[in-house]
Design a protein around this motif. Structure first.
Motif, PDB file in Angstrom:
ATOM      1  N   ALA A 176       0.830  -1.209   0.000  1.00 38.22           N
ATOM      2  CA  ALA A 176       0.000   0.000   0.000  1.00 38.22           C
ATOM      3  C   ALA A 176       0.863   1.257   0.000  1.00 38.22           C
ATOM      4  CB  ALA A 176      -0.930  -0.007   1.197  1.00 38.22           C
ATOM      5  N   LYS A 177       2.072   1.135   0.535  1.00 38.97           N
ATOM      6  CA  LYS A 177       2.988   2.282   0.617  1.00 38.97           C
ATOM      7  C   LYS A 177       4.123   2.200  -0.402  1.00 38.97           C
ATOM      8  CE  LYS A 177       2.175   3.190   5.528  1.00 38.97           C
ATOM      9  NZ  LYS A 177       2.815   3.332   6.878  1.00 38.97           N
ATOM     10  N   ASN A 178       4.110   1.162  -1.242  1.00 43.23           N
ATOM     11  CA  ASN A 178       5.169   0.968  -2.233  1.00 43.23           C
ATOM     12  C   ASN A 178       6.560   1.006  -1.598  1.00 43.23           C
ATOM     13  OD1 ASN A 178       3.143   0.872  -4.116  1.00 43.23           O
ATOM     14  ND2 ASN A 178       3.725   2.728  -5.210  1.00 43.23           N
ATOM     15  N   THR A 179       6.697   0.320  -0.492  1.00 43.88           N
ATOM     16  CA  THR A 179       7.940   0.377   0.267  1.00 43.88           C
ATOM     17  C   THR A 179       8.357  -1.020   0.725  1.00 43.88           C
ATOM     18  OG1 THR A 179       7.396   2.611   1.039  1.00 43.88           O
ATOM     19  CG2 THR A 179       9.083   1.414   2.260  1.00 43.88           C
ATOM     20  N   VAL A 180       9.653  -1.258   0.663  1.00 39.96           N
ATOM     21  CA  VAL A 180      10.222  -2.480   1.211  1.00 39.96           C
ATOM     22  C   VAL A 180      11.196  -2.073   2.310  1.00 39.96           C
ATOM     23  CG1 VAL A 180      12.037  -2.592  -0.557  1.00 39.96           C
ATOM     24  CG2 VAL A 180      11.371  -4.670   0.653  1.00 39.96           C
ATOM     25  N   TYR A 181      11.282  -2.906   3.340  1.00 40.91           N
ATOM     26  CA  TYR A 181      12.079  -2.590   4.519  1.00 40.91           C
ATOM     27  C   TYR A 181      13.122  -3.677   4.773  1.00 40.91           C
ATOM     28  CZ  TYR A 181       7.967   0.328   5.361  1.00 40.91           C
ATOM     29  OH  TYR A 181       6.932   1.235   5.227  1.00 40.91           O
ATOM     30  N   LEU A 182      14.169  -3.296   5.479  1.00 41.05           N
ATOM     31  CA  LEU A 182      15.136  -4.263   5.977  1.00 41.05           C
ATOM     32  C   LEU A 182      15.434  -3.890   7.431  1.00 41.05           C
ATOM     33  CD1 LEU A 182      16.875  -6.739   5.165  1.00 41.05           C
ATOM     34  CD2 LEU A 182      18.775  -5.123   4.833  1.00 41.05           C
ATOM     35  N   GLN A 183      14.888  -4.692   8.330  1.00 41.65           N
ATOM     36  CA  GLN A 183      15.157  -4.504   9.753  1.00 41.65           C
ATOM     37  C   GLN A 183      16.417  -5.274  10.092  1.00 41.65           C
ATOM     38  OE1 GLN A 183      13.488  -2.644  12.184  1.00 41.65           O
ATOM     39  NE2 GLN A 183      15.247  -3.210  13.453  1.00 41.65           N
ATOM     40  N   MET A 184      17.401  -4.578  10.621  1.00 35.99           N
ATOM     41  CA  MET A 184      18.698  -5.185  10.913  1.00 35.99           C
ATOM     42  C   MET A 184      18.956  -5.098  12.406  1.00 35.99           C
ATOM     43  SD  MET A 184      20.928  -3.690   7.706  1.00 35.99           S
ATOM     44  CE  MET A 184      20.938  -2.037   8.356  1.00 35.99           C
ATOM     45  N   ASN A 185      19.028  -6.248  13.042  1.00 32.16           N
ATOM     46  CA  ASN A 185      19.284  -6.331  14.481  1.00 32.16           C
ATOM     47  C   ASN A 185      20.615  -7.023  14.738  1.00 32.16           C
ATOM     48  OD1 ASN A 185      16.711  -5.223  14.926  1.00 32.16           O
ATOM     49  ND2 ASN A 185      15.756  -7.242  15.005  1.00 32.16           N
TER      50      ASN A 185
END
Length: 127
Positions: free
Chosen positions: A75-84
């Motif tokens: 819906a937001k045209n966004t991809v994320y990468l959460q890095m811990n």
């Protein structure tokens, strides 16, 4: 104009976390698988993570499995990468990329299968 633009990089201490974002525009985001790659100084670009167009399947490089999570919001045209649990060896420029061909996912580790790349965002992990 097809674009993917990364953000969220920075300097963090070992053990810390960062969340990268990749905003896409100019194409139908929901029909393309997406990937994250990284390139450290003096090294070749390497696969980090990939996600199917619906987000129901993800894959990771062994070096980041269990620490990084890829996700997307169509819906937001966004991809994320959460890095811990970041490590100094995670230091690199991180790139978001769109698959060359819509509706495909196989071959997700190969950078040659991605046709649209962002400018990259620097992640530096200090020890």
């Amino acid at each position: 104009q097809v674009q993917v633009v990364e953000s969220g990089g920075g300097l963090v201490q070992a053990g810390g976390s960062l969340r990268l974002s990749c905003a896409a525009s100019g194409f139908t985001f929901s029909i393309y698988a997406m990937g994250w790659f990284r390139q450290a100084p003096g090294k070749e670009r390497e696969f980090v993570a990939a996600i199917t167009r619906s987000g129901d399947n993800t894959d990771y490089a062994d070096s980041v499995k269990g620490r990084f999570t890829i996700s997307r919001d169509n819906a937001k045209n966004t991809v994320y990468l959460q890095m811990n649990s970041l490590k100094p060896e995670d230091t690199a420029v991180y790139y978001c990329a769109r698959r060359r061909t819509a509706l495909t996912y196989s071959g997700y580790r190969a950078s040659g299968n991605y046709g649209q790349w962002g400018q990259g965002t620097q992640v530096t992990v200090s020890s």
